[in-house]
Design an enzyme around this catalytic site. Sequence first.
Site, PDB file in Angstrom:
ATOM      1  N   GLY A 268       0.720  -1.260  -0.191  1.00  0.00           N
ATOM      2  CA  GLY A 268      -0.101   0.052  -0.208  1.00  0.00           C
ATOM      3  C   GLY A 268       0.815   1.255   0.229  1.00  0.00           C
ATOM      4  O   GLY A 268       0.290   2.316   0.189  1.00  0.00           O
ATOM      5  N   GLY A 312       3.050  -3.532  -4.457  1.00  0.00           N
ATOM      6  CA  GLY A 312       3.201  -3.985  -5.697  1.00  0.00           C
ATOM      7  C   GLY A 312       3.381  -2.541  -6.266  1.00  0.00           C
ATOM      8  O   GLY A 312       4.214  -2.422  -7.071  1.00  0.00           O
ATOM      9  N   ARG A 313       2.673  -1.485  -5.996  1.00  0.00           N
ATOM     10  CA  ARG A 313       2.522  -0.044  -6.825  1.00  0.00           C
ATOM     11  C   ARG A 313       3.860   0.674  -6.638  1.00  0.00           C
ATOM     12  O   ARG A 313       4.353   1.075  -7.531  1.00  0.00           O
ATOM     13  CB  ARG A 313       1.434   0.838  -6.282  1.00  0.00           C
ATOM     14  N   ARG A 357      -8.090   4.135 -14.157  1.00  0.00           N
ATOM     15  CA  ARG A 357      -7.710   4.802 -12.893  1.00  0.00           C
ATOM     16  C   ARG A 357      -8.521   6.140 -12.678  1.00  0.00           C
ATOM     17  O   ARG A 357      -9.171   6.374 -11.550  1.00  0.00           O
ATOM     18  CB  ARG A 357      -6.552   4.652 -12.237  1.00  0.00           C
ATOM     19  N   TYR A 361     -11.149   6.120  -9.981  1.00  0.00           N
ATOM     20  CA  TYR A 361     -10.941   6.719  -8.517  1.00  0.00           C
ATOM     21  C   TYR A 361     -10.761   8.191  -8.731  1.00  0.00           C
ATOM     22  O   TYR A 361     -10.343   9.061  -7.743  1.00  0.00           O
ATOM     23  CB  TYR A 361      -9.552   6.215  -8.182  1.00  0.00           C
ATOM     24  N   CYS A 388     -16.551   6.338 -25.802  1.00  0.00           N
ATOM     25  CA  CYS A 388     -17.512   6.998 -25.869  1.00  0.00           C
ATOM     26  C   CYS A 388     -18.409   7.118 -24.404  1.00  0.00           C
ATOM     27  O   CYS A 388     -19.509   6.837 -24.221  1.00  0.00           O
ATOM     28  CB  CYS A 388     -19.004   6.204 -26.581  1.00  0.00           C
ATOM     29  N   GLU A 389     -17.522   8.136 -23.627  1.00  0.00           N
ATOM     30  CA  GLU A 389     -18.026   8.265 -22.276  1.00  0.00           C
ATOM     31  C   GLU A 389     -17.384  10.019 -22.088  1.00  0.00           C
ATOM     32  O   GLU A 389     -16.142   9.718 -22.306  1.00  0.00           O
ATOM     33  CB  GLU A 389     -17.502   7.446 -21.469  1.00  0.00           C
ATOM     34  N   TYR A 418      -1.516  -1.048 -12.038  1.00  0.00           N
ATOM     35  CA  TYR A 418      -2.939  -1.039 -12.049  1.00  0.00           C
ATOM     36  C   TYR A 418      -3.410  -0.241 -13.287  1.00  0.00           C
ATOM     37  O   TYR A 418      -4.403   0.144 -13.510  1.00  0.00           O
ATOM     38  CB  TYR A 418      -3.435  -0.430 -10.893  1.00  0.00           C
TER      39      TYR A 418
HETATM   40  N1  LLP Z   1      -1.740  -6.776  -0.261  1.00  0.00           N
HETATM   41  C1  LLP Z   1      -2.941  -7.073  -0.592  1.00  0.00           C
HETATM   42  C2  LLP Z   1      -3.655  -7.912   0.373  1.00  0.00           C
HETATM   43  C3  LLP Z   1      -3.840  -5.975  -1.335  1.00  0.00           C
HETATM   44  O1  LLP Z   1      -5.208  -6.009  -1.426  1.00  0.00           O
HETATM   45  C4  LLP Z   1      -3.182  -5.183  -2.233  1.00  0.00           C
HETATM   46  C5  LLP Z   1      -3.518  -4.181  -3.115  1.00  0.00           C
HETATM   47  C6  LLP Z   1      -1.747  -5.072  -2.117  1.00  0.00           C
HETATM   48  C7  LLP Z   1      -1.079  -6.030  -1.342  1.00  0.00           C
HETATM   49  C8  LLP Z   1      -0.701  -4.255  -2.922  1.00  0.00           C
HETATM   50  O2  LLP Z   1      -0.992  -2.976  -2.660  1.00  0.00           O
HETATM   51  P1  LLP Z   1      -0.149  -1.966  -3.294  1.00  0.00           P
HETATM   52  O3  LLP Z   1       1.166  -1.955  -2.767  1.00  0.00           O
HETATM   53  O4  LLP Z   1      -0.128  -2.171  -4.833  1.00  0.00           O
HETATM   54  O5  LLP Z   1      -0.668  -0.524  -3.168  1.00  0.00           O
HETATM   55  N2  LLP Z   1      -6.696  -0.774  -8.287  1.00  0.00           N
HETATM   56  C9  LLP Z   1      -6.273   0.178  -7.380  1.00  0.00           C
HETATM   57  C10 LLP Z   1      -5.282  -0.708  -6.188  1.00  0.00           C
HETATM   58  C11 LLP Z   1      -6.011  -1.638  -5.595  1.00  0.00           C
HETATM   59  C12 LLP Z   1      -5.047  -2.279  -4.758  1.00  0.00           C
HETATM   60  C13 LLP Z   1      -5.715  -3.816  -4.228  1.00  0.00           C
HETATM   61  N3  LLP Z   1      -5.021  -4.417  -3.240  1.00  0.00           N
HETATM   62  C14 LLP Z   1      -5.623   1.397  -7.728  1.00  0.00           C
HETATM   63  O6  LLP Z   1      -5.424   1.353  -8.891  1.00  0.00           O
HETATM   64  O7  LLP Z   1      -5.145   2.170  -7.182  1.00  0.00           O
END
Ligand code: LLP
Length: 467
Positions: A268, A312-313, A357, A361, A388-389, A418
Site C-alpha cells: 500500500g 505492488g505499486r 484509474r 478513482y 464514448c464517455e 494498475y
Molecule cells: N496486499 C493486498 C492484500 C492487497 O489487497 C493489495 C492491493 C496489495 C497488497 C498491494 O497494494 P499496493 O502496494 O500495490 O498498493 N486498483 C487500485 C489498487 C487496488 C489495490 C488492491 N490491493 C488502484 O489502481 O489504485
Amino acid sequence: MNPLAPAWLTEPDDANDLAPLVWPDSIKRTKKGELSVGGMKASKIVEAFGTPIMVLDEQHVRERAERTRRAFEAAAARHDGSARVYYAGKAFLTTEIARWMIQAGLNVDVCSRGELETALAAGVPADRIGFHGNNKSVSELERAIDVGLGTIVVDSPIEIERISAIAERLGTSQRVLVRVRSGVHADTHDFLATAHEDQKFGFSLEEAESAVARIRELPSVEFVGLHCHIGSQIFGVSGFRESASRVLELHERLLEGGPVPLMNLGGGFGIAYTRVDTPAEIEDLADGIVDAVANECAARGIEMPALAFEPGRSIIGSAGITLYEVGTTKPVTVETDDGSADRLYVAVDGGMSDNVRPALYGAQYSARIASRASDAAPALARVVGMHCESGDIVVDNEYLPGDIVPGDLVAVASTGAYSAAMASNYNHVPRPAVIAVRDGEARVILRGETINDLLARDTGITEGLDR
Ligand code: LLP
C-alpha cells in the site's frame, strides 16, 4: 493561472520539464527535445510498436524491487529480526516481471488462478508464492495446495474448512495466515481502503481469535500468523503503525495457544503521480513500520515475529509510462465566476480501456509531449481518450505546451501499476502491448491484442453467422 486549474496545479515555467519522482529513473530529453526512456527515443519505440504502448523501465523496476527488499531486511535486522517482501502481482504481472522479482530476492503474491499460473509458468518456486483473495474457488485452492504454495491467506470461516478438506484429501498440510481488519481506515480513496470494518475482506480482530482456534484443531492446516493490509496509495507511516499495534495485541493473545512465527503487514505504499505527491522513501517507511512493531513487541515482552510485506505499486508504478498519439485538439470555453476560461482538450488514441484509474478513482496523472520540446506558452489541458464517455479521462489536469497538435506523442507518467493490469476491451478496443526497455533495447513482454483477437471470441464469426 487558468481559473479552471485545481488549486494544487501550478503553471510551470517550462511545460517540458519532468517532475522528479513522477517519471521513470532513465527518462531524459534528448538534445532535440524528444523524450527517451531506457535509452530508447519515444519516436523509435512508436515506430517499432505503434501507439498506445506501455513502456516499462526495466532497471527501475529491478532497482525498486531490490531496494524495497533491502530496506525491510535492514530495518528488521536492526532488531535482530527478519523480513521478507512479496511483490503484489495484482499491480501488474507477466512471467518476465515475476522473474525480475525472484532475481531481486523477492517472493510473489497472487490473488487469482491467472496470477498463480503466471507465477508458476515463470518458474517461481511454489513456496515463494502467497495467495490472497476473499473468494478463492475450490479449484483455485486445490491447485494452490497441490503445488505446495508457501502460504494461503485465509479470508473467511468457510475457506478454513475448504482448505482443510482439500489438504486432507491431498494428504498434505497447508500453511495459512489469517487476514484481519484492524479497524484502521487508511487515508486514501474509499475504494482503496481495506482494513476498516464495513467491507468484504478478512476477519474482525475478535472473529480472528476463534478462526485461529479452529485452524489449530485441524491437522491439515497450519496457522503461521496474522495478515493485515490497510489499503493502497498511502503516504505516511502512521496508519501502518496504528494497524500493526492493534494486530500485535491479538498476536500476543494467540501466542498463548501456540506459535505465531509470522506477521504480514501488507503493502500500500504510495507513489507520486503528480509533482505535489510526496511519498516517503521506502527506507523511511520500512524503518518507521518495523521500529513500531519492534517497540510494541518489546513493550509486550514478546519476540518480534518474522515480518512480511507485499507492495505492488511502489515497485512498478513509476517505472511505467504510456505513449499515445494525439488525434485531435479542441479548446473548450467554460464559464467561470468572473468571465470565462479555456481548457484545451487533447484527445489521444487510448483511454479508459488502457487506464481506468482516472474514471474509477478520480486519479490524477502527469503528462508531457514526448516527441518534441516546445517553447509555446503552457495551456491548461485535459488529456482524454477515444471512448464514448465523457468520463474517459487520461489526465484530468495538466499544463501542456499550447501548440500541441495532432501527430504529437504524449507520454503519461506512473502508469506501471494498475493500468495494464486493469485494462479492458471497452468499446471493442484491443489492449495495448507492454514493452520493457533497457540499455537502448526494447522487447515486448505482453503482446498487444489485435482486432482478430477480439473477433476470435465472437462465436457468430468463428462458428458461422447462420448457425
Ligand atoms: N496486499 C493486498 C492484500 C492487497 O489487497 C493489495 C492491493 C496489495 C497488497 C498491494 O497494494 P499496493 O502496494 O500495490 O498498493 N486498483 C487500485 C489498487 C487496488 C489495490 C488492491 N490491493 C488502484 O489502481 O489504485
